[in-house]
Write an enzyme that holds these catalytic residues in place. Structure first.
Site, short mmCIF file in Angstrom:
data_model
loop_
_atom_site.label_atom_id
_atom_site.label_comp_id
_atom_site.label_asym_id
_atom_site.label_seq_id
_atom_site.Cartn_x
_atom_site.Cartn_y
_atom_site.Cartn_z
CG ASP A 138 10.70 -13.69 -15.90
OD1 ASP A 138 9.75 -13.84 -16.17
OD2 ASP A 138 11.45 -12.67 -16.16
CG MET A 139 13.43 -21.36 -16.33
SD MET A 139 13.39 -22.13 -18.00
CE MET A 139 14.71 -21.36 -18.96
#
Length: 469
Positions: A293-294
């Site tokens: 995930d970012m």
């Protein structure tokens, strides 16, 4: 104007209206929200219903040269939609002698006699209801809910996928607030929504936290209603900071990097800047072998060639790659003995953790996307895909997570959900409380070298932990 509440403040108004799907609440909205929260807390019937979990919203407006605010709630509140303090619904379908309720009763009487007729009557009634939502925009133009929806999803493939609005569209806070403001000639200044009440098994939201408007129901509606206002740009279109990507290991076949929080693993729908594009400048043709995930930092494998990428993918598909994450959890408000964790004991120790760590605990909560609130995921015991996480506490605040499956947001939900750890990861703006960063780090990875077959074990210390763990 009974629903208009004055704001006594010297705070300056923003230059543009709030972009409702990604924002930081303006201080004026925070001031208005505190007043609404005081009102909720002082009214027993409202508070008891809201305590079960409810979204509320505030809209700051200009009225005769002064600032004031409007308040709203999503759906019904304590079974009603006529509370004087809050704006009325866009359309009131709850009148007992109105067409909607009268027809509902007729449908219930025919349901056991003719199921097909009852179904057709229900569909016709729902379509009739959609047409009653005559929504304004800032230019004074009016369109009904069906027209707005079908114009937004104008392309044939999208129209086929989203032919009509889902039930409840138009009853969220934001459409109610804007509709009333336009009807009364009030100029919208800024808006925010907050959650009041318990975190539920379907709504992993935290009491008094601010949240964006839902995308599934509200994106088409608000796209129409905000026309004519000067609105803040979408922050997601403004580009990402250019962050350093540190190399942990490199040879002729691959690179293992330490991804910083706040950086995409691969190019997104809008943003091209990512670990993959940065690495491709160094190694043309390289490919990220898996994703984080970012907001998650940590170890990421980059294959230098397509052949190496395919060999690594084979290991991921066969669940031969093992990963350890470290997360910092929010404090439990009333930590019981054992920290109130619901779990079942894993029957086997993790095969790659070495000796002396004892048995792991296991969370098994199936997940699926929430189509009304993308990118959020929800636990769905009936229709969700299997999602399994083993874990062990390293301290009261730190937990080691060993995902056995790779579902979107799996670790974040398994930490936050009442049937998981019941404690969101610090900085998780989707399922917990927004912070400087998501305190989740991919700290260790075990796999076979795709060319030599050598067992690989690489590690990276979490940047939010001072000492070795």
């Amino acid at each position: 104007m009974e629903h208009l509440h004055p704001l006594h403040t010297d705070l300056q108004k923003p230059q543009r209206f709030t972009y409702p799907f990604c924002y930081e609440p303006h201080p004026l909205c925070q001031l208005a929200a505190r007043e609404v929260q005081t009102f909720i807390g002082s009214h027993v019937e409202i508070r008891e219903d809201a305590d079960r979990g409810k979204m509320f919203g505030v809209l700051v407006v200009e009225h005769q040269g002064s600032l004031a605010y409007l308040a709203a709630y999503s759906g019904l509140l304590a079974g009603r939609n006529d509370w004087d303090f809050f704006v009325p619904p866009v359309y009131d379908a709850q009148q007992p002698d109105g067409h909607f309720k009268t027809t509902e009763r007729e449908i219930s009487l025919t349901a056991h006699l003719s199921p097909l007729t009852s179904k057709k009557m229900s569909q016709d009634l729902q379509m009739w209801l959609f047409h009653q939502y005559q929504l304004l925009n800032a230019r004074g133009e009016v369109r009904d809910l069906v027209d707005i929806w079908q114009d937004y999803y104008a392309r044939p493939k999208l129209r086929e996928k989203y032919p009509l609005p889902p039930g409840g569209t138009g009853d969220c806070c934001a459409p109610k607030l804007l509709q009333y403001a336009y009807q009364q000639g009030l100029h919208p200044v800024c808006m925010a929504e907050f959650w009041w009440g318990a975190t539920t098994k379907t709504e992993l939201r935290q009491h008094l936290n601010y949240y964006p408007a839902c995308r599934g129901k509200c994106k088409p509606v608000l796209t129409w209603m905000l026309q004519g206002l000067e609105v803040d740009p979408d922050p997601e279109l403004q580009g990402f900071a250019r962050l350093e990507v540190k190399t942990i290991y490199e040879d002729d076949a691959m690179v293992v990097v330490d991804k910083p929080s706040g950086m995409l693993s691969v190019p997104g729908r809008i943003e091209d800047y990512s670990v993959e594009t940065v690495m491709q400048q160094r190694y043309p043709g390289c490919m990220v072998a898996h994703r984080l995930d970012m907001g998650t930092s940590g170890l990421l494998i980059v294959a230098k060639t397509l052949a190496v990428y395919r060999l690594l993918q084979e290991q991921f598909i066969k669940h031969q790659v093992r990963k350890k994450y470290v997360a910092m959890l929010e404090a439990h408000p009333n930590p019981p003995q054992g920290w109130g964790v619901k779990y079942q004991q894993s029957t086997n120790q993790h095969p790659s953790l070495g000796e002396g760590l004892g048995r792991l605990c296991r969370i098994s909560l199936p997940l699926r996307p929430d189509p009304m609130n993308r990118p959020r995921q929800v636990v769905d015991l009936e229709h969700g895909k299997p999602a399994v996480t083993d874990y062990e506490f390293l301290s009261y605040d730190l937990v080691a997570l060993y995902p056995q499956t790779g579902r979107t947001h799996q670790l974040r939900i398994h930490c936050a959900h009442p049937d998981g750890l019941g404690r969101p990861i610090v900085g998780d703006e989707l399922y917990g409380t927004k912070g400087d960063r998501l305190m989740l780090h991919a700290s260790e990875i075990w796999f076979r070298h795709p060319i030599t077959g050598q067992e690989m074990h690489l590690a990276s210390s979490p940047p939010f932990v001072d000492s070795e763990i």
